[in-house]
Design a protein around this motif. Structure first.
Motif, short mmCIF file in Angstrom:
data_model
loop_
_atom_site.label_atom_id
_atom_site.label_comp_id
_atom_site.label_asym_id
_atom_site.label_seq_id
_atom_site.Cartn_x
_atom_site.Cartn_y
_atom_site.Cartn_z
N PRO A 121 -15.44 37.32 68.67
CA PRO A 121 -14.78 36.38 67.77
C PRO A 121 -15.14 34.94 68.12
O PRO A 121 -15.46 34.64 69.28
N VAL A 122 -15.10 34.08 67.13
CA VAL A 122 -15.33 32.65 67.33
C VAL A 122 -14.02 31.92 67.06
O VAL A 122 -13.41 32.07 66.00
N VAL A 123 -13.59 31.13 68.05
CA VAL A 123 -12.41 30.29 67.92
C VAL A 123 -12.90 28.85 67.90
O VAL A 123 -13.50 28.38 68.87
N GLU A 124 -12.66 28.13 66.82
CA GLU A 124 -13.14 26.75 66.70
C GLU A 124 -12.13 25.76 67.27
O GLU A 124 -10.98 25.74 66.85
N ASP A 125 -12.58 24.96 68.20
CA ASP A 125 -11.79 23.81 68.62
C ASP A 125 -12.21 22.65 67.73
O ASP A 125 -13.21 21.98 67.97
N GLY A 178 -14.43 30.25 61.86
CA GLY A 178 -14.28 31.33 62.82
C GLY A 178 -13.06 32.18 62.50
O GLY A 178 -12.44 32.04 61.44
N VAL A 179 -12.70 33.07 63.41
CA VAL A 179 -11.48 33.88 63.23
C VAL A 179 -10.27 32.97 63.13
O VAL A 179 -9.36 33.21 62.34
N CYS A 180 -10.25 31.92 63.92
CA CYS A 180 -9.20 30.91 63.81
C CYS A 180 -9.74 29.60 64.36
O CYS A 180 -10.77 29.56 65.01
N GLY A 181 -9.02 28.52 64.06
CA GLY A 181 -9.46 27.21 64.51
C GLY A 181 -8.29 26.26 64.59
O GLY A 181 -7.26 26.45 63.94
N THR A 182 -8.45 25.22 65.39
CA THR A 182 -7.33 24.32 65.69
C THR A 182 -7.61 22.89 65.25
O THR A 182 -8.74 22.41 65.33
N TRP A 183 -6.54 22.23 64.81
CA TRP A 183 -6.55 20.79 64.56
C TRP A 183 -5.50 20.14 65.46
O TRP A 183 -4.50 20.76 65.80
N LEU A 193 -5.41 27.39 62.10
CA LEU A 193 -5.76 27.93 60.79
C LEU A 193 -6.41 29.29 60.97
O LEU A 193 -7.26 29.46 61.86
N THR A 194 -6.04 30.25 60.16
CA THR A 194 -6.67 31.57 60.22
C THR A 194 -6.44 32.29 58.90
O THR A 194 -5.50 32.00 58.17
N SER A 195 -7.31 33.24 58.60
CA SER A 195 -7.10 34.13 57.47
C SER A 195 -6.93 35.57 57.93
O SER A 195 -6.92 36.50 57.11
#
Length: 392
Positions: free
Chosen positions: A153-157, A175-180, A197-199
């Motif tokens: 999985p890819v987690v975006e910072d 990615g699978v999820c990411g943060t702001w 954020l994630t789907s």
């Protein structure tokens, strides 16, 4: 001042409304609050804006990183590959999960280099965490290709790039999820806050439960009657921050428009003076929070820095940034070689970051305010021209 630069009566009204209703907790007290849930509304608005199925608001960007890792099931001893050029919170979040940070290298865009990833992947690798730094997206096509090949999985910072995009998609949703992050230094701020954020429905529910003591939230009964999914922590966002978040999202395009206009003026002046801007994977998605030029050598960068300082507007050399470059983190270096729940941490000695150092030592930077008058912009432009004459 970042996001607070564009505060006005809209923020005052949003906060006043919450205080007048005396409802500052995001959960529970359903009868008293009469259907008003500002954090819920903030999450819904962020999800709709970005196209993510779910958004989870949190107390900080750091909390968002930790919760994202917990959401994908990171366990003690797992390895997470990330960038040596990032804010220290990225690594702190990994360590907070008792996992092992593994530092890849950066490419010319200053993002995680997809070509560096293969050699760092082991059977203990749990995820790849690219960091979109100083306004610009990492090479997500290349990173996702490597991740797919290895089933990771890819987690975006994306804490540094709120509102930024990559080929038409919001950073944090690829990615699978990411943060702001919405801390005081970000383009949009709620004081302190973050969002994931994630789907992925399963990831979302794991994050939602974990961030609030394992509560299985429901509006059908009092908070004290919630079911419990398991152990968690308290990374909740409050209603005041949620109300500010609603205003912030309304102002996002306005803030980005101001930054992009300012950056274009400075970049154009630099190019005219013979300077090379930092390359970008998607220039249209740049949040324009920083102006970065790439000098031909580290020595030229030092000459540029000295000349701009003399001109009254000194540029930073990114390799010297102690909070955003792992080379300077003695606490991390001291962790090298130590055991993490059966996993030996790699070396974090500065010598392991040679490729990144060669790039960052040539990168000179000016940070931008959202609201800058002509005199402030002209001061930077003059410094850029003076620096170019000294360095090239």
């Amino acid at each position: 001042m970042a996001g607070a630069e564009i505060f006005d009566n809209a923020e005052i009204k949003a906060i006043s409304d919450v205080i007048q209703r005396r409802m500052i907790h995001r959960y529970g007290s359903h009868d008293f609050r009469k259907g008003q849930y500002r954090v819920d509304e903030f999450e819904e608005k962020a999800a709709k804006l970005t196209g993510a199925k779910y958004a989870l608001a949190l107390s900080s960007g750091t909390a968002a990183l930790i919760v994202a890792l917990k959401g994908i099931g990171v366990k003690p001893g797992d390895e997470i590959i990330t960038s040596p050029f990032t804010f220290i919170a990225t690594v702190e979040a990994i360590v907070a999960c008792d996992a092992v940070p593994v530092l890849g290298e950066i490419d010319a865009t200053l993002g995680l280099d997809p070509a560096s990833l293969e050699k760092f992947i082991t059977p203990k690798t749990k995820a790849i965490m690219p960091v979109h730094m100083f306004g610009v997206a990492a090479d997500m096509d290349g990173i996702l290709a490597v991740a797919k090949k290895h089933g990771l999985p890819v987690v975006e910072d994306a804490c540094e790039v709120v509102g930024g995009t990559y080929k038409g998609r919001y950073l944090g949703t690829i990615g699978v999820c990411g943060t702001w992050s919405f801390d005081p230094n970000k383009t949009l701020t709620v004081g302190e806050g973050g969002i994931v954020l994630t789907s992925d429905e399963d990831v979302y529910h794991k994050m939602e439960y974990y961030h609030d003591h394992g509560h299985v939230h429901s509006k059908e009964h009092d908070r004290g009657a919630d079911a419990k999914s398991g152990l968690g922590v308290n990374y909740r966002m409050g209603e005041i921050e949620g109300a500010l978040g609603l205003v912030a999202l309304d102002k996002m395009q306005y803030a980005l428009g101001l930054l992009r206009a300012t950056k274009k003026k400075i970049i154009d002046a630099g190019v005219a003076a013979g300077l090379t801007p930092r390359p970008m994977n998607d220039a249209d998605g740049d949040t324009a929070s920083h102006v970065i030029f790439m000098m031909p050598t580290a020595d030229a960068a030092k000459k540029f820095q000295a000349a701009t300082k003399e001109a009254g507007c000194g540029a930073a050399i990114i390799a010297e940034n102690t909070w955003h470059y792992a080379k300077h983190w003695k606490a991390l270096e001291d962790m090298g070689g130590k055991d993490f729940f059966g996993t030996k941490a790699p070396s974090y000695a500065p010598s392991t970051m040679a490729q990144s150092d060669a790039i960052l030592s040539r990168a000179v930077m000016f940070g931008l305010g959202i609201v800058m008058d002509d005199a402030a912009v002209d001061k930077i432009i003059n410094a850029v021209k003076v620096g170019a004459r000294a360095a090239l």
